[in-house]
Design an enzyme around this catalytic site. Structure first.
Site, short mmCIF file in Angstrom:
data_model
loop_
_atom_site.label_atom_id
_atom_site.label_comp_id
_atom_site.label_asym_id
_atom_site.label_seq_id
_atom_site.Cartn_x
_atom_site.Cartn_y
_atom_site.Cartn_z
N GLY A 48 -1.77 6.97 -2.33
CA GLY A 48 -3.03 6.76 -1.61
C GLY A 48 -3.83 5.58 -2.12
O GLY A 48 -5.06 5.64 -2.18
N GLN A 49 -3.16 4.49 -2.48
CA GLN A 49 -3.86 3.35 -3.04
C GLN A 49 -3.02 2.10 -2.88
O GLN A 49 -1.78 2.18 -2.75
CB GLN A 49 -4.16 3.59 -4.53
CG GLN A 49 -4.91 2.48 -5.24
CD GLN A 49 -6.29 2.27 -4.70
OE1 GLN A 49 -6.46 1.67 -3.63
NE2 GLN A 49 -7.29 2.75 -5.43
N HIS B 185 0.87 -1.18 0.00
CA HIS B 185 0.00 0.00 0.00
C HIS B 185 0.91 1.22 0.00
O HIS B 185 1.67 1.45 0.93
CB HIS B 185 -0.92 0.01 1.22
CG HIS B 185 -1.87 1.17 1.22
ND1 HIS B 185 -3.15 1.07 0.73
CD2 HIS B 185 -1.73 2.46 1.64
CE1 HIS B 185 -3.76 2.24 0.84
NE2 HIS B 185 -2.91 3.10 1.39
N CYS B 186 0.80 2.01 -1.07
CA CYS B 186 1.68 3.15 -1.23
C CYS B 186 1.01 4.41 -0.68
O CYS B 186 -0.03 4.84 -1.21
CB CYS B 186 2.02 3.36 -2.71
SG CYS B 186 3.16 4.73 -3.01
N PRO B 187 1.57 5.01 0.36
CA PRO B 187 0.95 6.24 0.90
C PRO B 187 1.11 7.44 -0.02
O PRO B 187 0.33 8.39 0.08
CB PRO B 187 1.70 6.44 2.22
CG PRO B 187 3.02 5.77 2.03
CD PRO B 187 2.76 4.60 1.13
#
Length: 450
Positions: A189-190, A184-186
């Site tokens: 945001g996805q 999950h890549c901050p």
């Protein structure tokens, strides 16, 4: 009384369509933590606000580059050099932002949740209070799946009520099971998964190229100033402070995006995900998904992206909206028997078997002990009139049941396993009632003998 004719098929269909029109859309009844835009056309993670920070970190340095560096190259040196440099920078930035939005705003490969658990594969007997044996439905915690001739275990997800496909994992942030889950890549945001990994890498790699492009022409501007004015490189830097700021900013940024590009280049060449690389360590065992460097790259970039398994704008089926789970004999999660601490972090490890034993037998501990305390009075109670004995036993059972029900309802709020004061009070009341009842019974028998 006149009875109207039954509705025709067309009427039933019209009523069904009207009911479906009233039911909510899938994105409105979504159980995950995602955020939807434009009536379910775009799906983002719960941390979508970080996307604005990422856009700012890209647009701000490019704007400075166009206003101060590219314009200086165009005005003071050659318009044939400055205009193409500015146009390419703007187009490259728009391409980069498009990849960012495509990565962030599409379904990453979410596996739809089941409305009910899959059919259990075997039964397990369970001893209940009173000696009765009730069959319990148990799902195996893992299943074996063959992948390229190797056995891979897939796990059961209690939240989504399904066995996850190979390479699928449940994201705790989005609260969804995602196929080929990478991470999950901050910054976007996805979740990064099966349907957006290609665009994620293209975004990271294009950002790296954009950094090198801006940094390179910032140095070109400094060199041209030095050559035009015949001064040292240090004095030339003071003539264009925007170039110095951009060079420092990009030097810091390129370590992040450049390192990420190289790392994912390695992952693609070995057909791994970030999750698998950190958890399974395929360098110590065989990777069942590795088919060679060429085939691995073809799988990422030259295969058709599967369509989404979720129709977010469709209506929720009526039967699914009101469907309730009904199973006979009890249902046991595959996590039954494991420590609770393995499922929820931060709690004392207590096995589900111990928890079930407490709920079935531990609650009756005080009542049973009180019953044992009055066992020696049973012979005297048997001599009491049947009406008095029935009244006493019914009163005792109601009081114990009410106290134990109150204790069950308090679980999960206080988290205490200690003896409840209500149960101790009931035990004392039972002992006092039995003492009074036996005493009155003895007096009645003595009066009868007199």
């Amino acid at each position: 009384m006149h009875v109207g004719p039954p509705p025709r098929g067309s009427d039933l269909a019209a009523r069904g369509m009207a009911a479906d029109a009233e039911s909510p859309r899938v994105f409105e009844a979504w159980k995950g933590s995602n955020i939807f835009f434009l009536q379910g056309r775009f799906i983002f993670g719960p941390d979508v606000r970080s996307l604005f920070l990422t856009i700012f970190l890209i647009v701000a340095p490019v704007s400075i580059f166009c206003m101060f560096v590219a314009r200086k190259l165009m005005d003071e040196f050659s318009s044939t050099l400055g205009i193409p440099v500015m146009v390419i920078a703007v187009l490259f930035t728009l391409y980069d932002l498009t990849l960012l939005l495509v990565t962030s705003g599409r379904d990453p490969g979410i596996v739809p949740r089941n409305a009910h658990p899959p059919e259990p594969e075997f039964f397990e007997d369970n001893n209940e209070v009173g000696g009765a044996r009730t069959p319990q439905l148990r799902l195996p915690r893992t299943k074996d799946v063959n992948v390229n001739g190797m056995t891979v275990k897939v796990k059961y997800c209690d939240t989504c009520m399904l066995y996850r496909p190979p390479r699928c994992s449940h994201c705790s942030i989005c609260n969804n099971c995602v196929e080929r889950f990478d991470h999950h890549c901050p910054w976007v945001g996805q979740c990064i998964g099966l349907r957006n990994y290609r665009f994620f890498y293209m975004f990271v790699f294009s950002t790296t190229l954009l950094c090198l492009y801006v940094c390179g022409f910032s140095w070109v501007c400094i060199v041209k100033i030095r050559n035009a004015e015949q001064i040292s490189i240090w004095r030339a830097m003071t003539k264009t402070p925007a170039s110095i700021v951009l060079i420092i900013y990009i030097f810091i940024s390129v370590w992040f995006v450049g390192g990420l590009s190289v790392f994912h280049l390695y992952l693609m060449s070995t057909n791994q995900t970030t999750y698998e690389n950190f958890r399974y360590r395929y360098d110590r065992r065989a990777n069942p998904y590795n088919r060679g460097v060429v085939e691995n790259f073809k799988e990422i970039f030259f295969t058709t992206i599967p369509p989404s398994k979720n129709k977010f704008r469709a209506r929720v089926p009526r039967e699914q909206e009101y469907q309730q789970l009904t199973t006979g004999g009890g249902f046991m999660s595959p996590n039954m028997g494991r420590a609770v601490g393995d499922i929820e972090m931060g709690r004392k490890p207590v096995t589900w078997d111990e928890l079930r034993a407490v709920t079935q037998g531990g609650d009756l501990e005080e009542g049973l002990s009180s019953r044992n305390m009055v066992d020696d009075k049973d012979s005297e109670l048997s001599e009491i009139s049947p009406d008095l004995r029935r009244e006493f036993l019914s009163t005792r059972g109601v009081e114990v049941q009410a106290a134990l029900h109150h204790r069950r309802s308090s679980w999960g709020r206080g988290g205490s396993w200690e003896t409840m004061p209500e149960v101790r009070a009931v035990a004392s009341a039972m002992w006092e009632t039995s003492r009074i009842g036996s005493g009155s019974g003895s007096r009645s028998m003595s009066a009868a003998s007199l």
